[in-house]
Write an enzyme that holds these catalytic residues in place. Structure first.
Site, PDB file in Angstrom:
ATOM      1  CG  PHE A 235      -1.695   1.312   1.391  1.00 49.99           C
ATOM      2  CD1 PHE A 235      -3.050   1.338   1.093  1.00 49.99           C
ATOM      3  CD2 PHE A 235      -1.096   2.505   1.816  1.00 49.99           C
ATOM      4  CE1 PHE A 235      -3.791   2.514   1.215  1.00 49.99           C
ATOM      5  CE2 PHE A 235      -1.836   3.681   1.942  1.00 49.99           C
ATOM      6  CZ  PHE A 235      -3.181   3.688   1.642  1.00 49.99           C
ATOM      7  CD  GLU A 236       5.168   2.615  -2.125  1.00 53.97           C
ATOM      8  OE1 GLU A 236       5.045   2.620  -3.359  1.00 53.97           O
ATOM      9  OE2 GLU A 236       6.269   2.610  -1.550  1.00 53.97           O
ATOM     10  CB  ILE A 237      -1.456   7.142  -1.154  1.00 55.30           C
ATOM     11  CG1 ILE A 237      -2.533   6.049  -1.227  1.00 55.30           C
ATOM     12  CG2 ILE A 237      -1.944   8.439  -1.838  1.00 55.30           C
ATOM     13  CD1 ILE A 237      -3.838   6.405  -0.525  1.00 55.30           C
TER      14      ILE A 237
END
Ligand code: GDP
Ligand code: MN
Length: 346
Positions: A235-237
């Site tokens: 998960f990366e934003i």
């Protein structure tokens, strides 16, 4: 009423972040997923979750990348699932192969040894290409050229809570560059020389290292050793500009030249985290609470009851591992930022 306290624009006191109003303007942002055709039915639930919990209200594009062409079934299912435009890209060969300076015999010997030692993905060639690609190349794919922000989504993930705001607008308006949910410790045997190589890079390129950085998150002794903490990169934003920067390009090239993607089994997660910690200021990081997330292995479930109810979270707070100690690193992150922990976990 109390129920929609967090639905309106407001400032979150825990992280001192402003939750933006929806002005109807979309950011230059996309979802991005690296996958194989055989991942289709493990990915479809992930995409459905992200659409139902978030993207059905925003219609951001979704970029799918693969080292082989996607088949018609994959493309038609994902096109039906996504509320923005679904785009399908093939990875250029030179981004998914051994560089010519790699000694193939040496690399094969390492894989054999790692298999004997029982190191996860230790004998896998494709996993190494994947880690190298996620470190050094996805942000160079031409389908990403038009975007400034991305959200990485993997197969087999779950989102537990509704997201009532534009995550990309939150990043932009608060001047954030890297957002995460879970942070964990790396398996040391996969990166024996990563820190030594990083220290050499810092000596040769001191101009790239921010004076006001997040070293405290990745080192307990002022940079002498790496403490294995990293943001869990499934998960990366984050900002694409971070990886497109000269600092990161030179860091990636330096690591790539050293051969550690193939002579060891360097993951993209510690590489992204170390780079962000050195090249960004502490205020440019954001911990995404209130979302609720699962990727095989670990679960994050918001600890604040009011947030869980308002966001209709389906997770059991008893399963939360966000705030675990020793193996998990988000307490350390809060310490490094000088932030006060949420009162539920103090
Ligand atoms: P893990 O989360 O570390 O166990 O690794 P995953 O198996 O989830 O792989 C990480 C990401 O890379 C996922 O999005 C996978 O779909 C993708 N991926 C892994 N290996 C390959 C591969 O050989 N080819 C392609 N196209 N994608 C891959
Ligand atoms: Mn995964």
């Amino acid at each position: 009423g109390a129920k929609d306290k967090f639905l309106k624009p407001h400032t979150d006191k825990v992280q001192n972040v402003f939750y933006p109003e929806d002005d109807g303007v979309r950011e230059k942002a996309c979802m991005v997923t690296l996958a194989r055709n055989k991942d289709l039915w493990h990915l479809v639930t992930s995409v459905r979750d992200v659409e139902d919990r978030f993207n059905k209200n925003y219609h951001y594009d979704w970029v799918f990348l693969n080292d082989e062409p996607f088949n018609e079934e994959f493309k038609s299912v994902m096109t039906a699932m996504v509320s923005g435009t679904a785009k399908f890209g093939v990875i250029p060969k030179e981004h998914w192969s051994f560089p010519d300076w790699i000694d193939q015999d040496k690399a094969a010997e390492v894989r054999k040894q790692m298999k004997e030692d029982g190191i996860i993905y230790g004998d896998s060639v494709s996993y190494r290409h994947m880690c190298r690609y996620e470190s050094g190349f996805f942000w160079r794919h031409e389908l990403l050229d038009e975007y400034e922000w991305y959200w990485r989504v993997e197969p087999d993930i779950k989102l537990f809570c509704d997201i009532h705001y534009d995550v990309f607008k939150l990043m932009k308006q608060n001047n954030k560059k890297y957002g995460f949910i879970l942070s964990v410790s790396e398996y040391e045997k996969t990166i024996p020389t990563l820190w030594e190589t990083t220290k050499n890079f810092m000596k040769e390129y001191p101009q790239h290292v921010k004076e006001n950085n997040l070293m405290k998150f990745i080192s307990n002794d002022g940079g002498k050793t790496y403490n294995m903490c990293h943001f869990w990169s499934n998960f990366e934003i984050a900002s694409l500009e971070l990886w497109r920067s000269p600092a990161y390009r030179e860091y990636f090239d330096y690591l790539d030249r050293s051969g550690g993607f193939f002579y060891e089994r360097w993951g993209d997660a510690p590489i992204h985290s170390i780079a962000a910690a050195l090249f960004l200021e502490p205020e440019e990081f954001h911990f995404f609470d209130g979302i609720g997330y699962y990727h095989p292995g670990f679960t994050s479930c918001p600890v604040e009851e009011a947030i869980r109810l308002q966001n209709r979270c389906t997770c059991d707070p008893g399963d939360d591992q966000t705030w675990g100690d020793s193996y998990f690193c988000t307490r350390k992150y809060f310490g490094a930022r000088g932030l006060k922990l949420p009162k539920e976990v103090r």
